[in-house]
Write an enzyme that holds these catalytic residues in place. Structure first.
Site, PDB file in Angstrom:
ATOM      1  N   LYS A   1       0.865  -1.178   0.000  1.00  0.00           N
ATOM      2  CA  LYS A   1       0.000   0.000   0.000  1.00  0.00           C
ATOM      3  C   LYS A   1       0.908   1.237   0.000  1.00  0.00           C
ATOM      4  O   LYS A   1       1.984   1.206   0.570  1.00  0.00           O
ATOM      5  CB  LYS A   1      -0.888   0.023   1.254  1.00  0.00           C
ATOM      6  CG  LYS A   1      -1.583  -1.284   1.577  1.00  0.00           C
ATOM      7  CD  LYS A   1      -2.555  -1.737   0.503  1.00  0.00           C
ATOM      8  CE  LYS A   1      -3.318  -2.977   0.886  1.00  0.00           C
ATOM      9  NZ  LYS A   1      -2.824  -4.217   0.330  1.00  0.00           N
ATOM     10  N   GLY A   2       0.470   2.292  -0.632  1.00  0.00           N
ATOM     11  CA  GLY A   2       1.251   3.521  -0.659  1.00  0.00           C
ATOM     12  C   GLY A   2       2.065   3.703  -1.917  1.00  0.00           C
ATOM     13  O   GLY A   2       2.731   4.707  -2.081  1.00  0.00           O
ATOM     14  N   CYS A   3       2.022   2.731  -2.805  1.00  0.00           N
ATOM     15  CA  CYS A   3       2.706   2.856  -4.096  1.00  0.00           C
ATOM     16  C   CYS A   3       1.655   3.100  -5.175  1.00  0.00           C
ATOM     17  O   CYS A   3       0.621   2.439  -5.191  1.00  0.00           O
ATOM     18  CB  CYS A   3       3.463   1.563  -4.433  1.00  0.00           C
ATOM     19  SG  CYS A   3       4.940   1.286  -3.469  1.00  0.00           S
ATOM     20  N   GLU A   4       1.939   4.043  -6.064  1.00  0.00           N
ATOM     21  CA  GLU A   4       1.025   4.269  -7.186  1.00  0.00           C
ATOM     22  C   GLU A   4       1.048   3.076  -8.126  1.00  0.00           C
ATOM     23  O   GLU A   4       0.039   2.697  -8.675  1.00  0.00           O
ATOM     24  CB  GLU A   4       1.431   5.533  -7.953  1.00  0.00           C
ATOM     25  CG  GLU A   4       0.882   6.783  -7.343  1.00  0.00           C
ATOM     26  CD  GLU A   4       1.140   8.010  -8.220  1.00  0.00           C
ATOM     27  OE1 GLU A   4       1.439   7.859  -9.421  1.00  0.00           O
ATOM     28  OE2 GLU A   4       1.040   9.114  -7.689  1.00  0.00           O
ATOM     29  N   SER A   5       2.232   2.509  -8.311  1.00  0.00           N
ATOM     30  CA  SER A   5       2.374   1.333  -9.159  1.00  0.00           C
ATOM     31  C   SER A   5       1.953   0.100  -8.369  1.00  0.00           C
ATOM     32  O   SER A   5       1.865   0.131  -7.155  1.00  0.00           O
ATOM     33  CB  SER A   5       3.843   1.158  -9.575  1.00  0.00           C
ATOM     34  OG  SER A   5       4.341   2.334 -10.138  1.00  0.00           O
TER      35      SER A   5
END
Length: 145
Positions: A58-62
């Site tokens: 969680k917390g990654c755009e990818s």
């Protein structure tokens, strides 16, 4: 030896000192960016059965996934992957510092100093910087569990 330790091929991965040397030799951000992409190409692809919601970062755009396990030697072993080339390279940089370490070493490693030394924070977009921190936070959380 744990399955993740075998999967990540201990001894074949760069360590933090190797990454520092490679960045120092790659003068200028353009060359360093190319280095990050090259590092990402060396990251083993995560098996499909590990690319699940349970392992999703969680917390990654990818899209990114992290699998961990504590080895019999007390060290933590991580496998991580992403669908974005630059993120794959950033993963290698993080794993070089934190993979195959004890929980204490993972918690006390100066990640901010390491990233600053490499010049990552000043060149990455805010969303990439947040994703980079999300990877580190996830590794630290799993190592403290």
């Amino acid at each position: 030896m744990s399955s993740l330790a075998t999967y990540t091929q201990i001894g074949l991965e760069p360590n933090a000192d190797t990454i520092r040397q490679q960045f120092a030799a790659a003068h200028g951000w353009e060359n360093q960016y190319r280095l990050i992409i090259q590092l990402g190409k060396q990251l083993p692809a995560l098996p499909a059965e590990w690319q699940t919601e349970e392992h999703r970062l969680k917390g990654c755009e990818s899209q990114a996934w992290l699998k961990s396990e504590k080895g019999e030697d007390g060290c933590w072993h991580f496998a991580c992957d992403s669908d974005a080339r630059i993120v794959r390279g950033l993963i290698v940089i993080v794993l070089a510092a934190l993979n195959h370490q004890t929980a204490d070493a993972i918690q006390t490693f100066d990640v901010d100093g390491y990233f600053s030394e490499l010049g990552l924070e000043k060149h990455l977009s805010p969303s990439r910087g947040n994703g980079l921190r999300a990877i580190v936070l996830a590794i630290r959380a799993q190592a403290s569990a």
